[in-house]
Motif scaffolding. Structure first.
Motif, PDB file in Angstrom:
ATOM      1  N   SER A 262       0.865  -1.172   0.000  1.00 50.34           N
ATOM      2  CA  SER A 262       0.000   0.000   0.000  1.00 50.34           C
ATOM      3  C   SER A 262       0.906   1.228   0.000  1.00 50.34           C
ATOM      4  O   SER A 262       1.693   1.418   0.936  1.00 50.34           O
ATOM      5  N   VAL A 263       0.799   2.051  -1.042  1.00 50.28           N
ATOM      6  CA  VAL A 263       1.714   3.183  -1.213  1.00 50.28           C
ATOM      7  C   VAL A 263       0.919   4.480  -1.364  1.00 50.28           C
ATOM      8  O   VAL A 263      -0.052   4.541  -2.126  1.00 50.28           O
ATOM      9  N   ASP A 264       1.341   5.509  -0.612  1.00 50.99           N
ATOM     10  CA  ASP A 264       0.740   6.835  -0.741  1.00 50.99           C
ATOM     11  C   ASP A 264       1.624   7.668  -1.669  1.00 50.99           C
ATOM     12  O   ASP A 264       2.770   7.985  -1.336  1.00 50.99           O
ATOM     13  N   PHE A 265       1.094   7.982  -2.856  1.00 48.57           N
ATOM     14  CA  PHE A 265       1.843   8.772  -3.831  1.00 48.57           C
ATOM     15  C   PHE A 265       1.566  10.268  -3.617  1.00 48.57           C
ATOM     16  O   PHE A 265       0.497  10.661  -3.132  1.00 48.57           O
ATOM     17  N   ASP A 266       2.540  11.063  -3.986  1.00 52.69           N
ATOM     18  CA  ASP A 266       2.406  12.519  -3.894  1.00 52.69           C
ATOM     19  C   ASP A 266       1.207  12.979  -4.737  1.00 52.69           C
ATOM     20  O   ASP A 266       1.096  12.632  -5.918  1.00 52.69           O
ATOM     21  N   ASP A 267       0.319  13.745  -4.125  1.00 56.93           N
ATOM     22  CA  ASP A 267      -0.889  14.201  -4.834  1.00 56.93           C
ATOM     23  C   ASP A 267      -0.574  15.172  -5.963  1.00 56.93           C
ATOM     24  O   ASP A 267      -1.421  15.409  -6.832  1.00 56.93           O
ATOM     25  N   ASN A 268       0.634  15.739  -5.971  1.00 55.37           N
ATOM     26  CA  ASN A 268       0.979  16.745  -6.973  1.00 55.37           C
ATOM     27  C   ASN A 268       1.558  16.154  -8.261  1.00 55.37           C
ATOM     28  O   ASN A 268       1.807  16.904  -9.213  1.00 55.37           O
ATOM     29  N   ILE A 269       1.802  14.839  -8.295  1.00 58.87           N
ATOM     30  CA  ILE A 269       2.336  14.234  -9.516  1.00 58.87           C
ATOM     31  C   ILE A 269       1.192  13.681 -10.351  1.00 58.87           C
ATOM     32  O   ILE A 269       0.114  13.363  -9.834  1.00 58.87           O
ATOM     33  N   SER A 270       1.438  13.569 -11.645  1.00 61.97           N
ATOM     34  CA  SER A 270       0.394  13.114 -12.573  1.00 61.97           C
ATOM     35  C   SER A 270       0.233  11.606 -12.541  1.00 61.97           C
ATOM     36  O   SER A 270       1.081  10.882 -12.000  1.00 61.97           O
ATOM     37  N   ALA A 271      -0.865  11.152 -13.136  1.00 63.88           N
ATOM     38  CA  ALA A 271      -1.107   9.709 -13.230  1.00 63.88           C
ATOM     39  C   ALA A 271       0.006   9.034 -14.028  1.00 63.88           C
ATOM     40  O   ALA A 271       0.419   7.906 -13.718  1.00 63.88           O
ATOM     41  N   ARG A 272       0.504   9.712 -15.067  1.00 63.76           N
ATOM     42  CA  ARG A 272       1.596   9.152 -15.864  1.00 63.76           C
ATOM     43  C   ARG A 272       2.852   8.986 -15.001  1.00 63.76           C
ATOM     44  O   ARG A 272       3.567   7.992 -15.124  1.00 63.76           O
ATOM     45  N   ASP A 273       3.103   9.955 -14.108  1.00 65.97           N
ATOM     46  CA  ASP A 273       4.263   9.846 -13.214  1.00 65.97           C
ATOM     47  C   ASP A 273       4.097   8.688 -12.231  1.00 65.97           C
ATOM     48  O   ASP A 273       5.056   8.010 -11.880  1.00 65.97           O
ATOM     49  N   VAL A 274       2.866   8.473 -11.783  1.00 65.33           N
ATOM     50  CA  VAL A 274       2.596   7.338 -10.887  1.00 65.33           C
ATOM     51  C   VAL A 274       2.877   6.025 -11.609  1.00 65.33           C
ATOM     52  O   VAL A 274       3.509   5.101 -11.052  1.00 65.33           O
ATOM     53  N   VAL A 278       5.623   3.290 -10.521  1.00 63.52           N
ATOM     54  CA  VAL A 278       5.279   1.885 -10.255  1.00 63.52           C
ATOM     55  C   VAL A 278       6.180   0.960 -11.070  1.00 63.52           C
ATOM     56  O   VAL A 278       6.694  -0.047 -10.560  1.00 63.52           O
ATOM     57  N   CYS A 279       6.383   1.296 -12.342  1.00 67.31           N
ATOM     58  CA  CYS A 279       7.275   0.487 -13.185  1.00 67.31           C
ATOM     59  C   CYS A 279       8.700   0.491 -12.637  1.00 67.31           C
ATOM     60  O   CYS A 279       9.392  -0.539 -12.655  1.00 67.31           O
ATOM     61  N   GLU A 280       9.147   1.635 -12.148  1.00 65.35           N
ATOM     62  CA  GLU A 280      10.490   1.734 -11.579  1.00 65.35           C
ATOM     63  C   GLU A 280      10.626   0.862 -10.327  1.00 65.35           C
ATOM     64  O   GLU A 280      11.632   0.174 -10.140  1.00 65.35           O
ATOM     65  N   ILE A 281       9.600   0.872  -9.475  1.00 66.66           N
ATOM     66  CA  ILE A 281       9.610   0.033  -8.267  1.00 66.66           C
ATOM     67  C   ILE A 281       9.633  -1.443  -8.651  1.00 66.66           C
ATOM     68  O   ILE A 281      10.368  -2.249  -8.058  1.00 66.66           O
ATOM     69  N   GLU A 282       8.846  -1.827  -9.647  1.00 69.66           N
ATOM     70  CA  GLU A 282       8.800  -3.222 -10.082  1.00 69.66           C
ATOM     71  C   GLU A 282      10.156  -3.684 -10.608  1.00 69.66           C
ATOM     72  O   GLU A 282      10.596  -4.802 -10.309  1.00 69.66           O
ATOM     73  N   TYR A 296       2.181  -6.507  -6.227  1.00 75.02           N
ATOM     74  CA  TYR A 296       0.972  -5.722  -6.418  1.00 75.02           C
ATOM     75  C   TYR A 296       1.068  -4.451  -5.575  1.00 75.02           C
ATOM     76  O   TYR A 296       1.350  -4.521  -4.374  1.00 75.02           O
ATOM     77  N   ILE A 297       0.848  -3.303  -6.216  1.00 75.21           N
ATOM     78  CA  ILE A 297       0.939  -2.013  -5.541  1.00 75.21           C
ATOM     79  C   ILE A 297      -0.420  -1.328  -5.600  1.00 75.21           C
ATOM     80  O   ILE A 297      -1.002  -1.170  -6.684  1.00 75.21           O
ATOM     81  N   ARG A 298      -0.919  -0.926  -4.437  1.00 73.60           N
ATOM     82  CA  ARG A 298      -2.212  -0.250  -4.367  1.00 73.60           C
ATOM     83  C   ARG A 298      -2.031   1.123  -3.714  1.00 73.60           C
ATOM     84  O   ARG A 298      -1.301   1.248  -2.718  1.00 73.60           O
ATOM     85  N   PRO A 299      -2.668   2.140  -4.254  1.00 75.27           N
ATOM     86  CA  PRO A 299      -2.565   3.472  -3.649  1.00 75.27           C
ATOM     87  C   PRO A 299      -3.427   3.587  -2.401  1.00 75.27           C
ATOM     88  O   PRO A 299      -4.463   2.918  -2.277  1.00 75.27           O
ATOM     89  N   TYR A 300      -2.999   4.419  -1.471  1.00 74.26           N
ATOM     90  CA  TYR A 300      -3.821   4.706  -0.298  1.00 74.26           C
ATOM     91  C   TYR A 300      -3.460   6.093   0.198  1.00 74.26           C
ATOM     92  O   TYR A 300      -2.444   6.675  -0.193  1.00 74.26           O
TER      93      TYR A 300
END
Length: 309
Positions: A262-274, A278-282, A296-300
């Motif tokens: 469960s990962v909390d992404f910065d709200d200021n980055i775009s969906a493309r950046d997310v 995710v690909c970089e983490i994988e 499996y990575i899920r936003p929270y």
């Protein structure tokens, strides 16, 4: 404690040792006509089948995933390890205790001391060699952990099953020699039967411990806590990640882990950046944690402190 690394060499050595012991017992039974020695020979053949089951379990666990088993067949090794633990209890402990009670209630004339001690000596040498190999193999992979802790944290049950089973057999051989010696000294063969009961109780304790550990793996155990902590630090250090919540892991086999983050992404980055993140983490997981076969990575939202959305 390394989750992988135990090879099949130790299993094959244990298999050969048990067959050698069985041959010695069958030979003694043929010479003396002892029904007890014949039963012991069958007992050793059954013991050797345990190693074959573990070898089959390792082979079956390597089958690739398919549509019916999308996470693969890794837990085959845990299933067959549990079956071996049950066999040690039923055919090892059960038969030994049964034989002991029979020999106490209806004592059988003692086998020739020379033949009896000869069989025990052969069994001790063969089991000793097999136990030493299992000891060195397990010690190599346990790292700095204590022996009991290493067994509890091990994800590869054949490694500790062979070690504990052989160790119990060594203690059993010593108990059998003591019982035989007391029987000859007192002239009462019932002490030999009592030694068989003691051996059965030792095997029962070992079998219970093996079944308990194998059951835990069969149900599903988490990855090593140090590995999970390293996953947490790696993901949390990424630019664009504000927090890492729950990390769930489970071993499908000694070298296969499924991880859910469960990962909390910065709200200021775009969906493309997310997506890029995710690909970089994988990719980094694939490099640093090769045992993780599914990620499996899920936003929270760490602000809401709620469950993953």
């Amino acid at each position: 404690m390394s989750a992988v690394g135990h090879g099949n060499r130790t299993l094959w050595i244990a298999f050969g040792a048990n067959l050698g012991i069985a041959a010695a017992k069958f030979g003694a039974a043929a010479i003396t006509g002892s029904s007890a020695m014949l039963t012991e020979g069958v007992h050793s053949v059954v013991d050797s089948s345990n190693q074959l089951l573990l070898l089959w379990g390792r082979k079956a666990a390597k089958r690739p995933a398919d549509q019916y088993h999308p996470f693969g067949y890794g837990r085959e090794i845990y299933f067959w390890s549990f079956i071996v633990a049950v066999l040690v209890f039923a055919l090892g402990a059960g038969v030994s205790i049964y034989e002991g009670i029979i020999h106490i209630s209806d004592p059988e004339p003692a086998v020739s001391p020379i033949i009896a001690y000869g069989v025990l000596a052969i069994a001790f040498l063969l089991e000793g060699g097999s136990t030493l190999e299992a000891f060195k193999d397990f010690k190599q992979h346990k790292g700095q952990l204590g022996w009991i802790q290493a067994v509890q944290q091990s994800k590869d049950p054949p490694g500790f099953i062979v070690l504990l089973e052989n160790g119990g057999a060594m203690v059993g051989i010593i108990a059998a020699a003591i019982g035989l010696g007391i029987s000859q000294y007192t002239g009462d063969p019932r002490y030999d039967g009592a030694a068989s009961v003691v051996i059965g109780l030792i095997l029962a304790i070992i079998a219970f411990f093996l079944a308990y550990e194998s059951k835990a793996l069969l149900i599903g155990e988490a990855a090593d806590p140090q590995m999970v902590a390293e996953m947490h630090r790696m993901v949390e250090a990424k630019t664009g990640v504000t927090a890492v919540g729950e990390i769930l892991t489970v071993h499908s086999s000694p070298d296969q882990i499924t991880a859910m983050l469960s990962v909390d992404f910065d709200d200021n980055i775009s969906a493309r950046d997310v997506e890029r993140l995710v690909c970089e983490i994988e990719r980094e997981f694939e490099s640093r944690f090769p045992m993780v076969h599914a990620l499996y990575i899920r936003p929270y939202s760490s602000v809401d402190r709620g469950p993953p959305c």
